[in-house]
Design a protein around this motif. Structure first.
Motif, PDB file in Angstrom:
ATOM      1  N   THR A   6       0.717  -1.288   0.037  1.00  0.00           N
ATOM      2  CA  THR A   6      -0.089  -0.080  -0.063  1.00  0.00           C
ATOM      3  C   THR A   6       0.841   1.280   0.034  1.00  0.00           C
ATOM      4  OG1 THR A   6      -0.287   0.098   2.241  1.00  0.00           O
ATOM      5  CG2 THR A   6      -2.140  -1.021   1.048  1.00  0.00           C
ATOM      6  N   PHE A   7       2.045   1.174   0.543  1.00  0.00           N
ATOM      7  CA  PHE A   7       2.896   2.248   0.551  1.00  0.00           C
ATOM      8  C   PHE A   7       3.470   2.662  -0.971  1.00  0.00           C
ATOM      9  CE2 PHE A   7       7.124   4.515   1.179  1.00  0.00           C
ATOM     10  CZ  PHE A   7       6.639   5.367   2.262  1.00  0.00           C
ATOM     11  N   ILE A   8       3.844   1.514  -1.510  1.00  0.00           N
ATOM     12  CA  ILE A   8       4.286   1.592  -2.929  1.00  0.00           C
ATOM     13  C   ILE A   8       3.165   2.332  -3.614  1.00  0.00           C
ATOM     14  CG2 ILE A   8       4.977   0.384  -5.099  1.00  0.00           C
ATOM     15  CD1 ILE A   8       6.818  -1.432  -2.878  1.00  0.00           C
ATOM     16  N   GLU A   9       2.040   1.752  -3.521  1.00  0.00           N
ATOM     17  CA  GLU A   9       0.897   2.161  -4.389  1.00  0.00           C
ATOM     18  C   GLU A   9       0.402   3.517  -4.048  1.00  0.00           C
ATOM     19  OE1 GLU A   9      -2.344  -0.578  -2.930  1.00  0.00           O
ATOM     20  OE2 GLU A   9      -1.687  -2.322  -4.449  1.00  0.00           O
ATOM     21  N   SER A  10       0.945   4.158  -2.954  1.00  0.00           N
ATOM     22  CA  SER A  10       0.486   5.658  -2.577  1.00  0.00           C
ATOM     23  C   SER A  10       1.529   6.462  -3.426  1.00  0.00           C
ATOM     24  CB  SER A  10       0.668   5.856  -1.020  1.00  0.00           C
ATOM     25  OG  SER A  10       1.932   5.894  -0.465  1.00  0.00           O
ATOM     26  N   GLU A  12       2.981   5.483  -6.457  1.00  0.00           N
ATOM     27  CA  GLU A  12       2.539   5.329  -7.683  1.00  0.00           C
ATOM     28  C   GLU A  12       1.280   6.408  -7.837  1.00  0.00           C
ATOM     29  OE1 GLU A  12       2.109   1.164  -8.055  1.00  0.00           O
ATOM     30  OE2 GLU A  12       4.172   0.621  -8.459  1.00  0.00           O
ATOM     31  N   ALA A  13       0.422   6.420  -6.987  1.00  0.00           N
ATOM     32  CA  ALA A  13      -0.556   7.215  -7.144  1.00  0.00           C
ATOM     33  C   ALA A  13      -0.321   8.827  -6.829  1.00  0.00           C
ATOM     34  CB  ALA A  13      -1.705   6.768  -6.315  1.00  0.00           C
ATOM     35  N   ASN A  14       0.936   9.009  -6.481  1.00  0.00           N
ATOM     36  CA  ASN A  14       1.215  10.232  -6.152  1.00  0.00           C
ATOM     37  C   ASN A  14       0.420  10.995  -5.031  1.00  0.00           C
ATOM     38  OD1 ASN A  14       3.237  12.395  -6.182  1.00  0.00           O
ATOM     39  ND2 ASN A  14       1.776  13.618  -7.539  1.00  0.00           N
ATOM     40  N   LEU A  24       9.002   7.941   7.232  1.00  0.00           N
ATOM     41  CA  LEU A  24       8.167   7.435   6.398  1.00  0.00           C
ATOM     42  C   LEU A  24       8.008   8.317   5.083  1.00  0.00           C
ATOM     43  CD1 LEU A  24       5.647   5.002   7.783  1.00  0.00           C
ATOM     44  CD2 LEU A  24       7.384   4.516   5.868  1.00  0.00           C
ATOM     45  N   LYS A  25       7.778   9.631   5.630  1.00  0.00           N
ATOM     46  CA  LYS A  25       7.687  10.866   4.392  1.00  0.00           C
ATOM     47  C   LYS A  25       9.036  10.867   3.605  1.00  0.00           C
ATOM     48  CE  LYS A  25       4.159  13.685   6.826  1.00  0.00           C
ATOM     49  NZ  LYS A  25       4.202  14.969   7.515  1.00  0.00           N
ATOM     50  N   ALA A  26      10.091  10.838   4.229  1.00  0.00           N
ATOM     51  CA  ALA A  26      11.482  10.775   3.717  1.00  0.00           C
ATOM     52  C   ALA A  26      11.589   9.713   2.782  1.00  0.00           C
ATOM     53  CB  ALA A  26      12.594  11.039   4.500  1.00  0.00           C
ATOM     54  N   LEU A  27      11.241   8.486   3.023  1.00  0.00           N
ATOM     55  CA  LEU A  27      11.114   7.335   1.978  1.00  0.00           C
ATOM     56  C   LEU A  27      10.242   7.363   1.049  1.00  0.00           C
ATOM     57  CD1 LEU A  27      11.927   4.621   4.969  1.00  0.00           C
ATOM     58  CD2 LEU A  27      13.341   5.306   3.265  1.00  0.00           C
ATOM     59  N   TRP A  28       8.995   8.013   1.352  1.00  0.00           N
ATOM     60  CA  TRP A  28       7.896   8.248   0.181  1.00  0.00           C
ATOM     61  C   TRP A  28       8.609   9.105  -0.671  1.00  0.00           C
ATOM     62  CZ3 TRP A  28       5.078  11.977  -2.100  1.00  0.00           C
ATOM     63  CH2 TRP A  28       4.026  11.734  -2.829  1.00  0.00           C
ATOM     64  N   TYR A  29       9.261  10.415  -0.276  1.00  0.00           N
ATOM     65  CA  TYR A  29       9.741  11.111  -1.251  1.00  0.00           C
ATOM     66  C   TYR A  29      10.882  10.494  -2.290  1.00  0.00           C
ATOM     67  CZ  TYR A  29       6.627  15.274  -0.318  1.00  0.00           C
ATOM     68  OH  TYR A  29       5.787  16.076  -0.044  1.00  0.00           O
ATOM     69  N   ASP A  30      11.732   9.831  -1.426  1.00  0.00           N
ATOM     70  CA  ASP A  30      12.919   8.943  -1.826  1.00  0.00           C
ATOM     71  C   ASP A  30      12.240   8.052  -2.908  1.00  0.00           C
ATOM     72  OD1 ASP A  30      15.889   8.258  -2.143  1.00  0.00           O
ATOM     73  OD2 ASP A  30      14.796   6.532  -1.613  1.00  0.00           O
ATOM     74  N   GLY A  33      11.609   9.785  -6.136  1.00  0.00           N
ATOM     75  CA  GLY A  33      12.876  10.088  -6.909  1.00  0.00           C
ATOM     76  C   GLY A  33      13.399  11.260  -6.443  1.00  0.00           C
ATOM     77  N   ASP A  34      12.862  12.011  -5.434  1.00  0.00           N
ATOM     78  CA  ASP A  34      12.943  13.312  -4.880  1.00  0.00           C
ATOM     79  C   ASP A  34      13.821  13.118  -3.765  1.00  0.00           C
ATOM     80  OD1 ASP A  34      13.109  16.086  -4.048  1.00  0.00           O
ATOM     81  OD2 ASP A  34      11.045  16.208  -4.183  1.00  0.00           O
ATOM     82  N   TRP A  35      15.397  13.026  -3.939  1.00  0.00           N
ATOM     83  CA  TRP A  35      16.293  12.897  -2.896  1.00  0.00           C
ATOM     84  C   TRP A  35      16.445  14.036  -1.892  1.00  0.00           C
ATOM     85  CZ3 TRP A  35      20.772  14.893  -1.068  1.00  0.00           C
ATOM     86  CH2 TRP A  35      21.401  14.477  -0.272  1.00  0.00           C
TER      87      TRP A  35
END
Length: 95
Positions: A6-10, A12-14, A24-30, A33-35
């Motif tokens: 579900t994290f990966i789906e979020s 992909e859905a932006n 988790l926010k940092a990992l989401w942005y990473d 592709g937004d290092w």
């Protein structure tokens, strides 16, 4: 937000999930592709969880000396896995 899927789906859905930790926010942005945004979320934090994300981000950047410094701050060591495997492990840890 309860699974890696579900994290990966979020990602992909932006659709950044509400109520998730800064780690988790940092990992989401990473994952998007937004290092730089990922790094900005944790670079000023001093807790060990944020240090672990910070370490991963510097490892991804290729700055191994800096990564090892942050792994040490997180009371951890650089894992002997791919960056993708480390990312997944970190996501699961903070979910």
């Amino acid at each position: 937000m309860s699974t890696l899927k579900t994290f990966i789906e979020s990602i992909e859905a932006n659709a950044l999930p509400n109520g998730i930790s800064v780690q988790l926010k940092a990992l989401w942005y990473d994952g998007k592709g937004d290092w730089h945004q990922a790094h900005a979320l944790v670079d000023h934090l001093n807790d060990s969880s944020s240090a672990l994300i910070h370490a991963y981000l510097h490892r991804k950047e290729g700055d191994i000396w800096n990564a090892d410094y942050w792994y040490s701050r997180a009371k951890s060591s650089r894992p002997d896995v791919t960056l993708d495997e480390e990312w997944e492990t970190l996501v699961k840890r903070f979910l």
